[in-house]
Design a protein around this motif. Structure first.
Motif: not given
Length: 264
Positions: A83-84, A89-91, A214-216, A222-223
């Motif tokens: 979900k983009l 939003i997370a980024i 798991l990408i989320i 990562q960030f």
């Protein structure tokens, strides 16, 4: 062929084996540094050590899920469409945190030193992918894909996050003693580190539960690592700022979406 019995305490076994694998691997990292090996060798060994949780989970997998195939389990964790809105939003939250920390660090410098640890675009790209290949890709399958999901079958996402966040943070123990800090400074670093890890873990859980891919958590992990790694500031201050800001985010997420954080 004799069938293996299921593990009675799979999460405990996973945490123990992860540490058993990690410690000797991290000692190799330390040996490479002390013996003056090229930085690329050090980086490769560091990346391999970060995969200890995935290695441990792979070893235990058939005892935990005897009816499943490992590759099928991994694919399932990435099956749901990203979900983009969730990812963006997370980024954006982490970019905002990064910006705030940069402004604080910049205000505390005299302007003669760079506030960044990298001096070229090439170094930035290298550090980005080195960071990605270690913690974010190496840790998330075991700690989030397995341990967090299993614990959430019994406890709320918040309680599960605190439990897994604590043990995930404690897994970093050998790294604490490579900071060069001692005494009260080391204690302050450890306290802020654990707060930062647990609050970041709450953020990971909240966003992962919104998307179940798991990408989320990989993106969030990562960030977190990447941004804090490129800021040239006092280590204790950087981890303290992170602990405070991610703590604020964790509280906000609990308040605005309690169903995804507080309840089973």
């Amino acid at each position: 062929m004799k069938r293996e019995k299921n593990l009675k305490r799979p999460i405990v076994s996973f945490i123990l084996l992860t540490n058993i694998i990690f410690w000797p691997l991290f000692l190799l990292v330390g040996a490479a540094s002390l013996l003056g090996f090229p930085s690329v060798v050090f980086d490769i060994l560091f990346i391999i050590s970060a995969w200890s949780s995935t290695i441990a989970f792979f070893i235990l997998f058939k005892r935990i899920y005897p009816e499943q195939r490992f590759i099928h389990f991994v694919k399932e964790k990435f099956n749901n469409k990203i979900k983009l809105s969730v990812a963006i939003i997370a980024i954006m939250i982490q970019v905002l945190i990064f910006g705030i920390i940069v402004l604080i660090v910049a205000s505390n410098t005299n302007g003669t030193e760079s506030i960044y640890t990298v001096s070229s675009f090439g170094m930035l790209i290298y550090f980005f992918f080195k960071t990605l290949c270690s913690g974010p890709l190496g840790e998330e399958l075991g700690w989030r894909g397995f341990a967090q999901n299993e614990l959430q079958k019994k406890y709320s996402p918040l309680k599960s996050s605190i439990i897994i966040g604590f043990w995930w943070g404690l897994w970093h123990l050998p790294i604490w003693f490579t900071t060069g800090l001692t005494g009260i400074e080391l204690i302050k670093y450890i306290v802020f580190f654990m707060i930062a890890i647990i609050t970041t873990k709450i953020m990971m859980t909240a966003f992962y539960n919104l998307n179940q891919n798991l990408i989320i958590p990989i993106i969030i992990h990562q960030f977190f690592n990447f941004f804090i790694g490129i800021i040239n500031g006092n280590l204790i201050d950087l981890i303290m700022y992170s602990a405070i800001l991610y703590g604020i985010v964790a509280v906000i997420l609990i308040v605005i979406n309690p169903k995804k954080v507080l309840y089973k």
